[in-house]
Design an enzyme around this catalytic site. Structure first.
Site, PDB file in Angstrom:
ATOM      1  N   ASN A   7       0.874  -1.167   0.000  1.00 47.86           N
ATOM      2  CA  ASN A   7       0.000   0.000   0.000  1.00 47.86           C
ATOM      3  C   ASN A   7       0.915   1.222   0.000  1.00 47.86           C
ATOM      4  O   ASN A   7       1.533   1.540   1.023  1.00 47.86           O
ATOM      5  CB  ASN A   7      -0.924   0.011   1.216  1.00 47.86           C
ATOM      6  N   TYR A 105      -7.784  -3.641  -2.085  1.00 46.84           N
ATOM      7  CA  TYR A 105      -7.700  -2.595  -1.065  1.00 46.84           C
ATOM      8  C   TYR A 105      -9.059  -2.531  -0.384  1.00 46.84           C
ATOM      9  O   TYR A 105     -10.009  -1.931  -0.893  1.00 46.84           O
ATOM     10  CB  TYR A 105      -7.326  -1.261  -1.710  1.00 46.84           C
ATOM     11  N   ASP A 144      -4.041  -4.577   1.246  1.00 51.01           N
ATOM     12  CA  ASP A 144      -4.384  -3.955   2.517  1.00 51.01           C
ATOM     13  C   ASP A 144      -5.801  -4.383   2.865  1.00 51.01           C
ATOM     14  O   ASP A 144      -6.764  -3.887   2.291  1.00 51.01           O
ATOM     15  CB  ASP A 144      -4.272  -2.434   2.372  1.00 51.01           C
ATOM     16  N   ASN A 146      -7.126  -3.994   5.831  1.00 52.93           N
ATOM     17  CA  ASN A 146      -7.653  -3.036   6.810  1.00 52.93           C
ATOM     18  C   ASN A 146      -8.214  -3.700   8.066  1.00 52.93           C
ATOM     19  O   ASN A 146      -9.225  -3.245   8.615  1.00 52.93           O
ATOM     20  CB  ASN A 146      -8.705  -2.135   6.152  1.00 52.93           C
ATOM     21  N   HIS A 242       2.643   2.337   5.163  1.00 51.31           N
ATOM     22  CA  HIS A 242       2.677   0.877   5.134  1.00 51.31           C
ATOM     23  C   HIS A 242       4.051   0.430   4.646  1.00 51.31           C
ATOM     24  O   HIS A 242       4.737   1.176   3.930  1.00 51.31           O
ATOM     25  CB  HIS A 242       1.643   0.314   4.148  1.00 51.31           C
TER      26      HIS A 242
END
Length: 257
Positions: A7, A105, A144, A146, A242
């Protein structure tokens, strides 16, 4: 076969902070990025001979976006889940002869959790999408996601228990995905390793003290585990909040569907 995911939190900014040095150093077969934050024509990459580029741009300028740089020609490329489009540019799927790569993402629930319901619905659709892909060929998911899945995956678990990225609901979605037939490559090899993070707040001295979260992953279909030889992260690589993560697979051990 080496795969890298990063990321970059704005590819143009990251390029000015050494992206290409790391890119050429890794010599990855597949290099995936998230949060490109640009539109078509806004950057010219210097990937070197042999790499092909695939981009999924967000409709909103300066937001989200994914890209894959690959040394091998995909059989097909897809830019969304239910439809072959993703307005926020969050997904790229490349099909190869023996596996499918999904660069993703995952939407952030936001600090005030105002997007949590959207996030949870998105997770349901994404899991269904991956399971449909997995019926055809083994899947490698990177990006990513999250979420810090377990307490070992972030420095301050207790104080973050109900915060975005570590809510019970988000963690449960990750658990359900893994139970559906996917494996966290890093934890498969290093189940007890602590202080292994991929994202750090921009608050002063946070990264220096390694007060971080592990929210960037390589997940693989369970039948790819015998091919898994290494997985990790490069926290010394700066240029983004990141750090890059990577996985190495023995292609001879990837099952032929």
């Amino acid at each position: 076969m080496k795969l890298v995911s990063w990321n970059v939190n704005g590819l143009r900014a990251c390029v000015n902070k050494g992206f290409h040095d790391y890119f050429h150093e890794t010599q990855a077969d597949l290099f995936c990025v998230q949060e490109t934050k640009l539109q078509e024509g806004q950057i010219s990459m210097e990937c070197g001979e042999g790499y092909k580029e695939y981009w999924n741009y967000a409709e909103k300028k300066g937001y989200s976006g994914t890209a894959v740089f690959t040394k091998r020609e995909p059989l097909s490329v897809r830019y969304g889940m239910e439809e072959d489009r993703e307005p926020e540019g969050r997904i790229l799927t490349l099909e190869f002869e023996t596996f499918q790569l999904v660069n993703v993402y995952t939407p952030n629930a936001k600090r005030d959790l105002s997007r949590l319901d959207y996030r949870l619905d998105w997770e349901e659709r994404f899991r269904h999408y991956l399971l449909q892909l997995d019926k055809k060929k083994p899947v490698i998911v990177c990006g990513d996601l999250n979420v810090a899945h377990q307490e070992i995956d972030l420095k301050n678990a207790k104080s973050n228990k109900n915060n975005s990225g570590f809510t019970p609901e988000e963690r449960e979605k990750m658990t359900v995905l893994l139970e559906a037939g996917f494996v966290d490559s890093f934890r498969s090899l290093y189940p007890d390793r602590t202080d292994a993070y991929t994202w750090w707040s921009n608050m002063p001295k946070v990264r220096e003290r390694n007060v971080g979260w592990r929210i960037d992953y390589f997940l693989v279909s369970s039948r790819l585990v015998p091919a898994l030889t290494e997985a990790g992260m490069d926290p010394h690589i700066l240029g983004s909040d990141h750090c890059p993560v990577y996985v190495v697979l023995d292609e001879e051990k990837i099952p032929v569907s």
